[in-house]
Motif scaffolding. Structure first.
Motif, PDB file in Angstrom:
ATOM      1  N   GLU A  13       0.845  -1.193   0.000  1.00  0.00           N
ATOM      2  CA  GLU A  13       0.000   0.000   0.000  1.00  0.00           C
ATOM      3  C   GLU A  13       0.880   1.242   0.000  1.00  0.00           C
ATOM      4  O   GLU A  13       1.905   1.299   0.662  1.00  0.00           O
ATOM      5  N   ASP A  14       0.443   2.215  -0.734  1.00  0.00           N
ATOM      6  CA  ASP A  14       1.164   3.479  -0.804  1.00  0.00           C
ATOM      7  C   ASP A  14       0.906   4.255   0.487  1.00  0.00           C
ATOM      8  O   ASP A  14      -0.223   4.395   0.928  1.00  0.00           O
ATOM      9  N   GLU A  15       1.954   4.759   1.116  1.00  0.00           N
ATOM     10  CA  GLU A  15       1.818   5.502   2.368  1.00  0.00           C
ATOM     11  C   GLU A  15       0.998   6.774   2.175  1.00  0.00           C
ATOM     12  O   GLU A  15       0.267   7.184   3.060  1.00  0.00           O
ATOM     13  N   ILE A  20      -4.204   9.769   3.202  1.00  0.00           N
ATOM     14  CA  ILE A  20      -5.426  10.402   2.692  1.00  0.00           C
ATOM     15  C   ILE A  20      -6.651   9.693   3.249  1.00  0.00           C
ATOM     16  O   ILE A  20      -7.620  10.337   3.675  1.00  0.00           O
ATOM     17  N   GLU A  21      -6.626   8.369   3.261  1.00  0.00           N
ATOM     18  CA  GLU A  21      -7.747   7.608   3.816  1.00  0.00           C
ATOM     19  C   GLU A  21      -7.952   7.931   5.288  1.00  0.00           C
ATOM     20  O   GLU A  21      -9.088   8.089   5.739  1.00  0.00           O
ATOM     21  N   GLY A  27     -12.116  13.201   9.177  1.00  0.00           N
ATOM     22  CA  GLY A  27     -13.119  14.202   8.831  1.00  0.00           C
ATOM     23  C   GLY A  27     -14.535  13.663   8.985  1.00  0.00           C
ATOM     24  O   GLY A  27     -15.425  14.354   9.493  1.00  0.00           O
ATOM     25  N   PHE A  28     -14.741  12.424   8.559  1.00  0.00           N
ATOM     26  CA  PHE A  28     -16.057  11.799   8.671  1.00  0.00           C
ATOM     27  C   PHE A  28     -16.474  11.688  10.135  1.00  0.00           C
ATOM     28  O   PHE A  28     -17.599  12.029  10.502  1.00  0.00           O
TER      29      PHE A  28
END
Length: 68
Positions: A13-15, A20-21, A27-28
């Motif tokens: 997985e890209d750091e 961002i996730e 935020g959610f």
């Protein structure tokens, strides 16, 4: 012959995408908590007005007085 018991390695997985996730999830949850606080506050205000009306009082609404 294929080895069915072997698991394929997962792609790395890209750091940056993980960050961002995490930011989106933060935020959610912040919006969710803010909405919950607003809902509880509104319910408390409505309960106060209903309690006032249930006691047979009149003019139970809030009165906004001008600031001097």
């Amino acid at each position: 012959m294929t080895d069915e018991g072997e698991e394929k390695p997962k792609p790395h997985e890209d750091e940056g995408s993980r960050a961002i996730e995490n930011a989106v999830m933060l935020g959610f949850f912040a919006v969710l908590v803010a909405a919950g606080i607003w809902l509880l506050s509104t319910m408390a205000d409505i309960r106060k007005v209903q309690d006032c009306a249930a006691q047979g009082r009149r003019n139970c609404g809030t009165i906004d007085a001008p600031v001097r």
